[in-house]
Design a protein around this motif. Structure first.
Motif, PDB file in Angstrom:
ATOM      1  N   ALA A  23       5.618  -0.883   4.459  1.00  0.00           N
ATOM      2  CA  ALA A  23       4.616  -0.518   3.394  1.00  0.00           C
ATOM      3  C   ALA A  23       5.379  -0.653   2.244  1.00  0.00           C
ATOM      4  CB  ALA A  23       4.005   0.869   3.595  1.00  0.00           C
ATOM      5  N   VAL A  24       5.096  -1.611   1.295  1.00  0.00           N
ATOM      6  CA  VAL A  24       5.631  -1.799   0.097  1.00  0.00           C
ATOM      7  C   VAL A  24       5.065  -1.028  -0.930  1.00  0.00           C
ATOM      8  CG1 VAL A  24       6.434  -3.640  -1.731  1.00  0.00           C
ATOM      9  CG2 VAL A  24       6.433  -4.334   0.804  1.00  0.00           C
ATOM     10  N   MET A  25       5.754  -0.251  -1.651  1.00  0.00           N
ATOM     11  CA  MET A  25       5.031   0.836  -2.594  1.00  0.00           C
ATOM     12  C   MET A  25       5.891   1.170  -3.918  1.00  0.00           C
ATOM     13  SD  MET A  25       5.657   4.333  -0.047  1.00  0.00           S
ATOM     14  CE  MET A  25       4.628   3.561   1.146  1.00  0.00           C
ATOM     15  N   PRO A  26       5.294   1.643  -4.774  1.00  0.00           N
ATOM     16  CA  PRO A  26       6.168   2.069  -6.152  1.00  0.00           C
ATOM     17  C   PRO A  26       7.081   3.201  -5.758  1.00  0.00           C
ATOM     18  CG  PRO A  26       3.676   2.038  -6.471  1.00  0.00           C
ATOM     19  CD  PRO A  26       3.548   1.918  -5.159  1.00  0.00           C
ATOM     20  N   ARG A  27       8.167   3.307  -6.413  1.00  0.00           N
ATOM     21  CA  ARG A  27       9.023   4.317  -5.944  1.00  0.00           C
ATOM     22  C   ARG A  27       8.357   5.643  -6.512  1.00  0.00           C
ATOM     23  NH1 ARG A  27      14.210   3.251  -5.320  1.00  0.00           N
ATOM     24  NH2 ARG A  27      14.239   1.096  -6.272  1.00  0.00           N
ATOM     25  N   SER A  28       7.448   5.633  -7.353  1.00  0.00           N
ATOM     26  CA  SER A  28       6.722   6.962  -7.693  1.00  0.00           C
ATOM     27  C   SER A  28       5.712   7.471  -6.594  1.00  0.00           C
ATOM     28  CB  SER A  28       6.123   6.788  -8.896  1.00  0.00           C
ATOM     29  OG  SER A  28       5.167   5.858  -8.800  1.00  0.00           O
ATOM     30  N   THR A  29       5.624   6.769  -5.627  1.00  0.00           N
ATOM     31  CA  THR A  29       4.825   7.387  -4.480  1.00  0.00           C
ATOM     32  C   THR A  29       5.373   8.674  -4.171  1.00  0.00           C
ATOM     33  OG1 THR A  29       4.295   5.173  -3.848  1.00  0.00           O
ATOM     34  CG2 THR A  29       3.767   6.927  -2.004  1.00  0.00           C
ATOM     35  N   SER A  30       4.220   9.677  -3.603  1.00  0.00           N
ATOM     36  CA  SER A  30       4.661  11.049  -3.516  1.00  0.00           C
ATOM     37  C   SER A  30       5.231  11.176  -1.943  1.00  0.00           C
ATOM     38  CB  SER A  30       3.233  12.082  -3.373  1.00  0.00           C
ATOM     39  OG  SER A  30       2.453  11.436  -2.342  1.00  0.00           O
ATOM     40  N   PRO A  31       6.064  12.088  -1.888  1.00  0.00           N
ATOM     41  CA  PRO A  31       7.002  12.274  -0.713  1.00  0.00           C
ATOM     42  C   PRO A  31       5.873  12.623   0.329  1.00  0.00           C
ATOM     43  CG  PRO A  31       7.822  13.537  -2.212  1.00  0.00           C
ATOM     44  CD  PRO A  31       6.734  13.057  -3.086  1.00  0.00           C
ATOM     45  N   GLU A  32       4.658  13.299   0.233  1.00  0.00           N
ATOM     46  CA  GLU A  32       3.708  13.589   1.298  1.00  0.00           C
ATOM     47  C   GLU A  32       3.172  12.069   1.979  1.00  0.00           C
ATOM     48  OE1 GLU A  32       4.275  16.951  -1.439  1.00  0.00           O
ATOM     49  OE2 GLU A  32       3.895  14.797  -1.733  1.00  0.00           O
ATOM     50  N   LYS A  33       2.838  11.155   0.969  1.00  0.00           N
ATOM     51  CA  LYS A  33       2.316   9.731   1.389  1.00  0.00           C
ATOM     52  C   LYS A  33       3.459   9.162   2.175  1.00  0.00           C
ATOM     53  CE  LYS A  33      -2.004   9.496   0.520  1.00  0.00           C
ATOM     54  NZ  LYS A  33      -2.386   9.016  -0.615  1.00  0.00           N
ATOM     55  N   ILE A  34       4.609   9.290   1.699  1.00  0.00           N
ATOM     56  CA  ILE A  34       5.710   8.517   2.599  1.00  0.00           C
ATOM     57  C   ILE A  34       5.842   9.042   3.976  1.00  0.00           C
ATOM     58  CG2 ILE A  34       8.352   8.209   2.541  1.00  0.00           C
ATOM     59  CD1 ILE A  34       7.881   7.981  -0.447  1.00  0.00           C
ATOM     60  N   ALA A  35       5.787  10.407   3.996  1.00  0.00           N
ATOM     61  CA  ALA A  35       5.875  11.332   5.284  1.00  0.00           C
ATOM     62  C   ALA A  35       4.690  10.844   6.088  1.00  0.00           C
ATOM     63  CB  ALA A  35       5.757  12.744   4.977  1.00  0.00           C
ATOM     64  N   LEU A  36       3.176  10.751   5.543  1.00  0.00           N
ATOM     65  CA  LEU A  36       2.498  10.302   6.547  1.00  0.00           C
ATOM     66  C   LEU A  36       2.662   8.952   7.190  1.00  0.00           C
ATOM     67  CD1 LEU A  36      -0.833  11.448   4.533  1.00  0.00           C
ATOM     68  CD2 LEU A  36       0.145  12.289   6.803  1.00  0.00           C
ATOM     69  N   ILE A  37       3.104   8.176   6.421  1.00  0.00           N
ATOM     70  CA  ILE A  37       3.438   6.492   6.914  1.00  0.00           C
ATOM     71  C   ILE A  37       4.508   6.784   8.040  1.00  0.00           C
ATOM     72  CG2 ILE A  37       4.280   4.247   6.292  1.00  0.00           C
ATOM     73  CD1 ILE A  37       2.734   4.802   3.518  1.00  0.00           C
ATOM     74  N   GLU A  38       5.685   7.446   7.718  1.00  0.00           N
ATOM     75  CA  GLU A  38       6.756   7.735   8.564  1.00  0.00           C
ATOM     76  C   GLU A  38       6.271   8.452   9.789  1.00  0.00           C
ATOM     77  OE1 GLU A  38       9.558   9.143   6.157  1.00  0.00           O
ATOM     78  OE2 GLU A  38      10.297   7.203   5.399  1.00  0.00           O
ATOM     79  N   SER A  45       0.814  -1.253   0.025  1.00  0.00           N
ATOM     80  CA  SER A  45       0.111   0.224   0.139  1.00  0.00           C
ATOM     81  C   SER A  45       0.818   1.276   0.119  1.00  0.00           C
ATOM     82  CB  SER A  45      -0.874   0.025   1.060  1.00  0.00           C
ATOM     83  OG  SER A  45      -1.693   1.344   1.222  1.00  0.00           O
ATOM     84  N   SER A  46       0.396   2.124  -0.748  1.00  0.00           N
ATOM     85  CA  SER A  46       1.159   3.522  -0.627  1.00  0.00           C
ATOM     86  C   SER A  46       0.261   4.550  -0.207  1.00  0.00           C
ATOM     87  CB  SER A  46       1.779   3.760  -2.151  1.00  0.00           C
ATOM     88  OG  SER A  46       0.512   3.901  -3.084  1.00  0.00           O
ATOM     89  N   GLY A  47      -0.998   4.120   0.199  1.00  0.00           N
ATOM     90  CA  GLY A  47      -1.973   5.361   0.550  1.00  0.00           C
ATOM     91  C   GLY A  47      -2.477   5.258   1.978  1.00  0.00           C
ATOM     92  N   SER A  48      -3.757   5.453   2.185  1.00  0.00           N
ATOM     93  CA  SER A  48      -4.407   5.681   3.432  1.00  0.00           C
ATOM     94  C   SER A  48      -4.378   4.398   4.389  1.00  0.00           C
ATOM     95  CB  SER A  48      -5.854   6.494   3.179  1.00  0.00           C
ATOM     96  OG  SER A  48      -5.513   7.464   2.845  1.00  0.00           O
ATOM     97  N   THR A  49      -4.344   3.119   3.715  1.00  0.00           N
ATOM     98  CA  THR A  49      -4.445   2.189   4.415  1.00  0.00           C
ATOM     99  C   THR A  49      -3.049   1.702   4.985  1.00  0.00           C
ATOM    100  OG1 THR A  49      -6.008   0.934   2.718  1.00  0.00           O
ATOM    101  CG2 THR A  49      -4.541  -0.574   4.318  1.00  0.00           C
ATOM    102  N   ALA A  50      -2.017   1.944   4.471  1.00  0.00           N
ATOM    103  CA  ALA A  50      -0.549   1.986   5.006  1.00  0.00           C
ATOM    104  C   ALA A  50      -0.468   2.942   6.273  1.00  0.00           C
ATOM    105  CB  ALA A  50       0.322   2.197   3.861  1.00  0.00           C
ATOM    106  N   VAL A  51      -1.233   4.128   5.988  1.00  0.00           N
ATOM    107  CA  VAL A  51      -0.909   5.040   7.120  1.00  0.00           C
ATOM    108  C   VAL A  51      -1.833   4.414   8.586  1.00  0.00           C
ATOM    109  CG1 VAL A  51      -1.711   7.567   7.818  1.00  0.00           C
ATOM    110  CG2 VAL A  51      -0.760   7.028   5.594  1.00  0.00           C
ATOM    111  N   SER A  52      -2.958   4.066   8.149  1.00  0.00           N
ATOM    112  CA  SER A  52      -3.550   3.540   9.241  1.00  0.00           C
ATOM    113  C   SER A  52      -3.153   2.306  10.056  1.00  0.00           C
ATOM    114  CB  SER A  52      -5.233   3.177   8.735  1.00  0.00           C
ATOM    115  OG  SER A  52      -5.807   4.444   8.246  1.00  0.00           O
TER     116      SER A  52
END
Length: 363
Positions: free
Chosen positions: A106-121, A85-92
């Motif tokens: 979270a396993v995600m495409p390299r193209s995932t936005s920095p904002e989504k990565i920051a939310l997960i981290e 997941s690169s989205g809200s599921t991974a955040v939760s």
């Protein structure tokens, strides 16, 4: 031969208590009335899932997936939790993993936005980036095997992890909150499909409760679900979706077409226009998937009006628009994507002012 491990059972008991306590601390999500002309005799409601602790509908799914895996004995103390997941599921899921003191990847495409990565981290998760998006499923399985951890696999288990008979699932919550409204049994519930878990829960629940409610699933452009449902082809493929949280390049295992009464394909421009329009009209910040669902709900309301029907329609506010300030709410981003929302904004304004529904021709 006995296999009982007292320490492992004690850890499990405490883990389940923590997950249940999180649900108990969070009041049920709000059901907002959307402003429509009262003389229509049709009420539209937005179930606001953005108020969950992690800000989206996926908080429910993550809680269910963790409880399902814990009670199946798949997660133990010290386990590493893996998800594709690169989205809200991974955040939760990162939130719940941290709650239990577990590592989350979270396993995600390299193209995932920095904002989504920051939310997960921010929630304590770690992001594992892959070059080819189609490999995220297999890479998740590989990491789980390598670490001796557990791959939650939302796309397989979403439809079975939630108790669709009740237990305060989203369907039961909606019907409970409508109990004192003038149309307590909705004519339509309109949702998107990401994993397929939400539509499966609602579709099963209305059948179990013997309600006349119909389920409409909306699908953004380039997603596989609409084609898979309309052509009865579970192997249908697409190219994914620009509307985050819904739409997939394949028909996921958790999607149950047999409980879906209607599907609507929604252009991305319509989704984004409806999200912005919703935010300006109601003051509720809405993400792109909310726009997709709202467009579908208004489409169904237009059909009800043409048939002289009254009743209620419910859809979901899946997450807040603040997560998409640099995309759906950024005019420069829209221009770069070749998306013109102007005709769709005009169509929405015309519908609520005149009652006339006309869909612009999508490019």
């Amino acid at each position: 031969m006995a296999r009982r491990d007292a320490a492992a059972r004690a850890w499990l008991n405490e883990a389940i208590r923590k997950v249940e306590a999180d649900a108990n601390r969070s009041a049920d999500t709000h059901l907002h009335v959307f402003p429509l002309p009262p003389e229509w005799g049709i009420d539209l409601y937005l179930k606001d899932e953005s108020v969950h602790p992690t800000g989206s509908l996926k908080h429910r799914l993550a809680r269910s997936l963790f409880l399902y895996a814990l009670c199946n004995g798949w997660i133990g103390e010290g386990a590493t939790i893996i998800e594709a997941s690169s989205g809200s599921t991974a955040v939760s899921e990162a939130y719940f993993a941290r709650l239990l003191g577990l590592e989350f990847v979270a396993v995600m495409p390299r193209s995932t936005s920095p904002e989504k990565i920051a939310l997960i981290e921010f929630q304590g998760g770690r992001c594992h980036l892959v070059a080819d998006p189609s490999t995220i499923y297999e890479e998740s399985r590989r990491l789980a095997a390598e670490t001796g951890g557990h791959y939650l696999d939302q796309f397989t288990y979403a439809e079975r992890a939630t108790d669709w008979r009740g237990n305060n699932n989203i369907a039961e919550s909606i019907f409970s909150q409508l109990a004192h409204e003038r149309h307590p049994v909705p004519a339509w519930v309109v949702v998107g499909a990401g994993t397929g878990g939400t539509s499966a829960t609602i579709g099963r629940y209305v059948r179990y409760r013997r309600c006349d409610t119909q389920l409409c699933v909306v699908d953004p452009e380039n997603s596989a679900f609409f084609r898979g449902w309309s052509e009865d082809d579970p192997a249908a493929t697409g190219s994914g979706s620009r509307i985050e949280g819904i739409g997939r390049p394949r028909v996921e295992p958790s999607f149950l077409p047999s409980v879906v009464d209607c599907m609507i394909a929604v252009p991305d421009a319509a989704s984004i226009a409806a999200a912005r329009w919703c935010s300006s009209l109601t003051g509720l910040s809405a993400g792109g998937s909310t726009g997709t669902a709202l467009w579908g709900a208004l489409h169904q309301i237009a059909g009800m009006r043409s048939r002289g029907e009254t009743g209620s329609v419910v859809t979901l506010l899946c997450d807040g628009g603040e997560r998409y300030a640099d995309t759906y709410y950024d005019d420069a981003w829209l221009a770069g994507q070749g998306i013109d929302i102007t005709p769709y904004l005009s169509a929405l304004d015309t519908f609520v002012s005149t009652g006339h529904w006309s869909e612009p021709l999508s490019g």
